[in-house]
Design an enzyme around this catalytic site. Structure first.
Site, mmCIF file in Angstrom:
data_model
loop_
_atom_site.group_PDB
_atom_site.id
_atom_site.type_symbol
_atom_site.label_atom_id
_atom_site.label_comp_id
_atom_site.label_asym_id
_atom_site.label_seq_id
_atom_site.Cartn_x
_atom_site.Cartn_y
_atom_site.Cartn_z
ATOM 1 N N LYS A 244 0.961 -0.850 -0.135
ATOM 2 C CA LYS A 244 0.020 0.210 0.125
ATOM 3 C C LYS A 244 0.957 1.050 -0.197
ATOM 4 O O LYS A 244 0.575 2.274 -0.533
ATOM 5 C CB LYS A 244 -1.167 0.044 1.146
ATOM 6 C CG LYS A 244 -2.177 -0.755 1.267
ATOM 7 C CD LYS A 244 -3.000 -1.748 2.601
ATOM 8 C CE LYS A 244 -3.634 -2.552 1.861
ATOM 9 N NZ LYS A 244 -5.017 -2.576 3.115
ATOM 10 N N ASP B 198 -11.250 2.018 3.821
ATOM 11 C CA ASP B 198 -11.321 1.230 4.104
ATOM 12 C C ASP B 198 -13.002 0.766 3.502
ATOM 13 O O ASP B 198 -13.366 -0.188 3.340
ATOM 14 C CB ASP B 198 -10.942 0.599 4.877
ATOM 15 C CG ASP B 198 -9.611 0.086 4.976
ATOM 16 O OD1 ASP B 198 -8.928 -0.598 3.935
ATOM 17 O OD2 ASP B 198 -8.689 -0.248 5.903
ATOM 18 N N GLN C 284 -4.857 -1.178 9.812
ATOM 19 C CA GLN C 284 -4.955 -2.674 8.770
ATOM 20 C C GLN C 284 -5.203 -3.765 9.610
ATOM 21 O O GLN C 284 -4.862 -3.647 11.135
ATOM 22 C CB GLN C 284 -3.173 -2.868 8.409
ATOM 23 C CG GLN C 284 -2.809 -4.713 8.300
ATOM 24 C CD GLN C 284 -3.186 -4.505 6.225
ATOM 25 O OE1 GLN C 284 -3.551 -3.083 5.794
ATOM 26 N NE2 GLN C 284 -4.013 -5.462 5.857
HETATM 27 N N1 GUN Z 1 -6.779 -6.594 6.222
HETATM 28 C C1 GUN Z 1 -6.972 -7.843 4.964
HETATM 29 N N2 GUN Z 1 -7.380 -7.060 4.333
HETATM 30 C C2 GUN Z 1 -7.618 -5.293 4.814
HETATM 31 C C3 GUN Z 1 -8.319 -4.632 4.409
HETATM 32 O O1 GUN Z 1 -8.795 -4.539 3.008
HETATM 33 N N3 GUN Z 1 -7.639 -3.592 5.065
HETATM 34 C C4 GUN Z 1 -7.130 -3.435 6.055
HETATM 35 N N4 GUN Z 1 -7.229 -2.184 6.843
HETATM 36 N N5 GUN Z 1 -7.348 -4.522 6.710
HETATM 37 C C5 GUN Z 1 -7.248 -5.861 6.174
#
Ligand code: GUN
Length: 248
Positions: free
Chosen positions: A17, A84, A61
């Site tokens: 990311k 998200d 995350q």
């Molecule tokens: N953990 C697994 N997928 C995601 C996601 O799309 N966003 C976040 N913040 N954590 C995750």
């Protein structure tokens, strides 16, 4: 971006990311907190970021360590910075079809479908998996496109019968090679959201690619299918967040 603890998969996702932000010219900050960080400290950091004008998007995350209440953390993020789209307000907006952000993975799946020229309207869509992050919002997005949507999960009886009826099949169960070729309707669109690490290193999806590709009309690989789309959609949500905040 906030990462708590040292889960290796989360580390890879956050690195990817961060790299995507650099490639797009999006300024980013990473907060890597130790696994024993008190919940209060994390909430204070979110509060600080909520208040900073130059920060358009905040992402924690997941998963967070067990002593931290995930729901409380998600709800602490300002809904307009929730790139998200996990905050209950944004989840509700998706439900009613009036939203700025879509959760990144389901959004990526929809983009793949659209870019491949596949019309969802009237199609039998089967989503295997009912997580808040993927399965549930995925079903809703397909429904908004007028798909006839079925959600399957671990208690579903006669699963193969359901998956075999799908024109569009989205696998998001988190079980390696769970969907086999004989569970797929010939010509179906098969989208594999799974990222499972097997034998210590190799990445495989929820779909057994070798048997499935012989039956499917279109299929996404793992790695390299939905994964990069998730990150692209995060970038899109972040730009959207900046625009929405600037227009206020
Ligand atoms: N953990 C697994 N997928 C995601 C996601 O799309 N966003 C976040 N913040 N954590 C995750």
């Amino acid at each position: 971006m906030i990462i708590v603890g040292d889960d290796p998969a989360s580390r890879v996702y956050v690195n990817n990311k961060k790299k995507a932000c650099e490639e797009c010219g999006i300024y980013s900050e990473e907060y890597a907190l130790p696994a024993n960080t008190p919940e209060k400290e994390l909430l204070e950091l979110i509060d600080t970021l909520n208040g900073r004008k130059e920060i358009s998007g905040i992402l924690v995350q997941l998963p967070v360590p067990e002593h931290i209440d995930e729901k409380k953390i998600i709800s602490a993020i300002s809904p307009e910075k929730d790139v998200d789209a996990f905050h209950p307000i944004n989840v509700g907006k998706i439900m009613v079809g009036d939203f700025d952000f879509v959760p990144c993975t389901p959004a990526g799946v929809m983009e793949l479908i659209a870019e491949s020229g596949i019309d969802v309207s009237g199609k039998e869509c089967v989503v295997v998996g009912r997580s808040n992050i993927v399965g549930k919002p995925q079903a809703m997005l397909l429904l908004h496109k007028n798909g006839t949507v079925t959600i399957c999960h671990s208690k579903t009886k006669n699963l193969a019968e359901k998956t075999k009826a799908a024109d569009i099949l989205v696998a998001a169960v988190g079980i390696p090679n769970f969907i086999k070729g004989d569970m797929i309707k010939p010509g179906a669109v098969v989208i594999d959201v799974g990222i499972n690490r097997i034998e210590g290193k190799k990445l495989v999806g929820d779909v057994e690619f070798e048997s499935a590709e012989k039956v499917a009309g279109a299929i996404t690989p793992v790695p390299g299918g939905v994964g990069p789309m998730t990150i692209a959609m995060l970038m899109k949500n972040t730009v959207r967040a900046a625009v929405v905040q600037a227009e206020k």
